[in-house]
Write a protein that holds these residues in place. Structure first.
Motif, PDB file in Angstrom:
ATOM      1  N   GLU A 118      16.505   7.336  -7.726  1.00  0.00           N
ATOM      2  CA  GLU A 118      15.973   8.460  -8.476  1.00  0.00           C
ATOM      3  C   GLU A 118      14.448   8.599  -8.404  1.00  0.00           C
ATOM      4  OE1 GLU A 118      17.643   9.043 -12.327  1.00  0.00           O
ATOM      5  OE2 GLU A 118      16.012  10.421 -12.871  1.00  0.00           O
ATOM      6  N   ALA A 119      13.732   7.491  -8.646  1.00  0.00           N
ATOM      7  CA  ALA A 119      12.262   7.582  -8.659  1.00  0.00           C
ATOM      8  C   ALA A 119      11.757   8.106  -7.314  1.00  0.00           C
ATOM      9  CB  ALA A 119      11.654   6.223  -8.958  1.00  0.00           C
ATOM     10  N   PHE A 120      12.322   7.596  -6.237  1.00  0.00           N
ATOM     11  CA  PHE A 120      11.902   8.028  -4.894  1.00  0.00           C
ATOM     12  C   PHE A 120      12.290   9.491  -4.662  1.00  0.00           C
ATOM     13  CE2 PHE A 120      12.087   3.440  -4.573  1.00  0.00           C
ATOM     14  CZ  PHE A 120      10.958   3.148  -3.842  1.00  0.00           C
ATOM     15  N   GLY A 121      13.538   9.828  -5.045  1.00  0.00           N
ATOM     16  CA  GLY A 121      14.036  11.184  -4.820  1.00  0.00           C
ATOM     17  C   GLY A 121      13.207  12.228  -5.551  1.00  0.00           C
ATOM     18  N   ARG A 122      12.824  11.897  -6.783  1.00  0.00           N
ATOM     19  CA  ARG A 122      12.044  12.874  -7.573  1.00  0.00           C
ATOM     20  C   ARG A 122      10.662  13.095  -6.966  1.00  0.00           C
ATOM     21  NH1 ARG A 122      14.795  14.709 -11.468  1.00  0.00           N
ATOM     22  NH2 ARG A 122      16.208  13.404 -12.689  1.00  0.00           N
ATOM     23  N   MET A 123      10.048  12.020  -6.520  1.00  0.00           N
ATOM     24  CA  MET A 123       8.718  12.146  -5.889  1.00  0.00           C
ATOM     25  C   MET A 123       8.817  12.985  -4.615  1.00  0.00           C
ATOM     26  SD  MET A 123       6.792  10.188  -7.741  1.00  0.00           S
ATOM     27  CE  MET A 123       6.885   8.783  -8.818  1.00  0.00           C
ATOM     28  N   LEU A 124       9.831  12.668  -3.812  1.00  0.00           N
ATOM     29  CA  LEU A 124       9.992  13.403  -2.546  1.00  0.00           C
ATOM     30  C   LEU A 124      10.266  14.884  -2.812  1.00  0.00           C
ATOM     31  CD1 LEU A 124      12.126  10.766  -0.609  1.00  0.00           C
ATOM     32  CD2 LEU A 124       9.895  11.652   0.142  1.00  0.00           C
ATOM     33  N   ALA A 125      11.034  15.148  -3.887  1.00  0.00           N
ATOM     34  CA  ALA A 125      11.414  16.538  -4.187  1.00  0.00           C
ATOM     35  C   ALA A 125      10.201  17.406  -4.499  1.00  0.00           C
ATOM     36  CB  ALA A 125      12.416  16.565  -5.341  1.00  0.00           C
ATOM     37  N   ILE A 126       9.119  16.797  -5.010  1.00  0.00           N
ATOM     38  CA  ILE A 126       7.929  17.611  -5.303  1.00  0.00           C
ATOM     39  C   ILE A 126       6.813  17.339  -4.272  1.00  0.00           C
ATOM     40  CG2 ILE A 126       8.415  18.013  -7.744  1.00  0.00           C
ATOM     41  CD1 ILE A 126       6.442  15.711  -8.386  1.00  0.00           C
ATOM     42  N   ASN A 127       7.231  16.887  -3.101  1.00  0.00           N
ATOM     43  CA  ASN A 127       6.291  16.705  -1.971  1.00  0.00           C
ATOM     44  C   ASN A 127       5.228  15.626  -2.200  1.00  0.00           C
ATOM     45  OD1 ASN A 127       7.631  18.678  -0.472  1.00  0.00           O
ATOM     46  ND2 ASN A 127       6.476  20.284  -1.548  1.00  0.00           N
ATOM     47  N   LEU A 128       5.611  14.602  -2.946  1.00  0.00           N
ATOM     48  CA  LEU A 128       4.754  13.411  -3.009  1.00  0.00           C
ATOM     49  C   LEU A 128       5.321  12.390  -2.023  1.00  0.00           C
ATOM     50  CD1 LEU A 128       4.307  13.136  -6.875  1.00  0.00           C
ATOM     51  CD2 LEU A 128       2.479  13.589  -5.219  1.00  0.00           C
ATOM     52  N   THR A 129       4.498  11.434  -1.648  1.00  0.00           N
ATOM     53  CA  THR A 129       4.936  10.396  -0.706  1.00  0.00           C
ATOM     54  C   THR A 129       5.050   9.058  -1.445  1.00  0.00           C
ATOM     55  OG1 THR A 129       3.898  11.503   1.159  1.00  0.00           O
ATOM     56  CG2 THR A 129       4.301   9.149   1.414  1.00  0.00           C
ATOM     57  N   PRO A 130       6.293   8.610  -1.727  1.00  0.00           N
ATOM     58  CA  PRO A 130       6.448   7.325  -2.419  1.00  0.00           C
ATOM     59  C   PRO A 130       6.026   6.158  -1.525  1.00  0.00           C
ATOM     60  CG  PRO A 130       8.567   8.493  -2.256  1.00  0.00           C
ATOM     61  CD  PRO A 130       7.584   9.254  -1.425  1.00  0.00           C
ATOM     62  N   VAL A 131       5.379   5.191  -2.151  1.00  0.00           N
ATOM     63  CA  VAL A 131       4.931   3.997  -1.420  1.00  0.00           C
ATOM     64  C   VAL A 131       5.406   2.766  -2.195  1.00  0.00           C
ATOM     65  CG1 VAL A 131       2.950   2.722  -0.512  1.00  0.00           C
ATOM     66  CG2 VAL A 131       2.852   5.223  -0.657  1.00  0.00           C
ATOM     67  N   THR A 132       6.221   1.947  -1.554  1.00  0.00           N
ATOM     68  CA  THR A 132       6.647   0.706  -2.188  1.00  0.00           C
ATOM     69  C   THR A 132       6.239  -0.473  -1.304  1.00  0.00           C
ATOM     70  OG1 THR A 132       8.456  -0.374  -3.387  1.00  0.00           O
ATOM     71  CG2 THR A 132       9.029   0.702  -1.300  1.00  0.00           C
ATOM     72  N   PHE A 133       6.511  -1.692  -1.746  1.00  0.00           N
ATOM     73  CA  PHE A 133       5.890  -2.842  -1.065  1.00  0.00           C
ATOM     74  C   PHE A 133       6.633  -4.139  -1.377  1.00  0.00           C
ATOM     75  CE2 PHE A 133       3.855  -1.739  -5.084  1.00  0.00           C
ATOM     76  CZ  PHE A 133       3.791  -2.923  -5.787  1.00  0.00           C
ATOM     77  N   GLY A 134       6.384  -5.163  -0.569  1.00  0.00           N
ATOM     78  CA  GLY A 134       6.911  -6.495  -0.848  1.00  0.00           C
ATOM     79  C   GLY A 134       6.262  -7.034  -2.107  1.00  0.00           C
ATOM     80  N   ASP A 135       7.060  -7.681  -2.981  1.00  0.00           N
ATOM     81  CA  ASP A 135       6.558  -8.027  -4.321  1.00  0.00           C
ATOM     82  C   ASP A 135       7.276  -9.274  -4.860  1.00  0.00           C
ATOM     83  OD1 ASP A 135       5.154  -7.721  -6.716  1.00  0.00           O
ATOM     84  OD2 ASP A 135       6.188  -5.875  -7.328  1.00  0.00           O
ATOM     85  N   VAL A 136       6.734  -9.835  -5.940  1.00  0.00           N
ATOM     86  CA  VAL A 136       7.450 -10.859  -6.713  1.00  0.00           C
ATOM     87  C   VAL A 136       8.171 -10.095  -7.823  1.00  0.00           C
ATOM     88  CG1 VAL A 136       7.265 -13.025  -7.989  1.00  0.00           C
ATOM     89  CG2 VAL A 136       5.488 -12.400  -6.349  1.00  0.00           C
TER      90      VAL A 136
END
Ligand code: IP8
Length: 258
Positions: A118-136
């Motif tokens: 959902e978080a990714f889909g909502r960002m993409l739907a309004i033309n934002l570029t989601p950025v995620t990363f390797g994490d603890v």
């Protein structure tokens, strides 16, 4: 959508604690900016994560209370890297927003137990570029564990079935031998399961806290099942990522699931 992983060995100097490769990242950001399709970006942790995570056994989960301050400081360090990547992307004109892995996934035994797109889909739907990363990340059986950017690549590929998934590495693709050690190493232009079985497992010696090169390639084969095309390109060669994004032929390894 196009899914891109910026490898930790491209955006950082993996041998020097917390050293960011700013000009390489800025150039890659400019290449990403010209993508003809919406993007989701994943980045590795490089020397902002692996060195301290290994030193304090964070990939083994909670063993002693003394690890916890390092859980906190490695989390902080990978966020510092994420901010630097975001800055490079935003400066290039990409409307990049951060989505840490634990904001969309829960973890057990070092693997993703559940994932919400959902978080990714909502960002993409309004033309934002989601950025995620390797994490603890919090882990229901281990206390905490390491979520590799590759795990997020897998979850995102399954959820969004991208037209293209690109892994930016510090080599031209997959070689029959380690190209940094053997001068005669040959690039494998198309990697399938059969070709992977034929590769020597010596790469395992260079394992970082999220696994050996061999294990990473196995994950890429699984990711390739959910994409129209999956490839590894050299992020250190100017223009190669940009050309791959626009569908042009580039020196690379294309990973195919059979
Ligand atoms: O570099 C590793 O992510 P990766 C994350 O994508 C940490 O494998 C914290 C070492």
């Amino acid at each position: 959508m196009i899914l891109v992983k910026l490898g930790g060995s491209v955006i950082t100097d993996k041998g020097r604690l917390r050293s960011f490769r700013s000009s390489a990242t800025e150039r890659l950001a400019r290449e990403l900016r010209r993508s003809p399709f919406p993007l989701t970006v994943v980045h590795g942790a490089g020397s902002f994560g692996h060195i301290e995570a290994r030193r304090h056994g964070l990939h083994l989960g909670l063993r002693s209370d003394s690890q916890l301050r390092h859980v906190a400081s490695v989390q902080r360090d990978v966020r510092e890297l994420n901010l630097k990547v975001l800055e490079a992307l935003i400066d290039s004109g990409i409307r990049a927003v951060s989505v840490p892995p634990a904001a969309s996934a829960s973890f057990k035994d070092g693997a993703i137990r559940s994932f919400s797109k959902e978080a990714f889909g909502r960002m993409l739907a309004i033309n934002l570029t989601p950025v995620t990363f390797g994490d603890v990340v919090p882990d229901s059986s281990m206390g905490f564990s390491i979520c590799s950017g590759d795990l997020m690549m897998m979850a995102l590929a399954k959820a969004f079935r991208p037209r293209l998934a690109v892994f930016c590495a510090d080599v031209d693709g997959v070689f029959d031998r380690d190209p940094k050690r053997s001068r005669g190493a040959k690039l494998i232009p198309v990697l399938d399961r059969k070709a992977l079985r034929g590769l020597s497992r010596t790469a395992a010696r260079n394992a970082d806290v999220t696994g050996s090169m061999y294990g990473k390639l196995e994950r890429m084969l699984a990711i390739a099942e959910h994409c129209e095309k999956c490839m590894i390109v050299n992020g250190n060669v100017p223009g190669r990522l940009g050309r791959a994004l626009s569908g042009r032929q580039v020196l690379s390894t294309v990973v195919i699931p059979e």
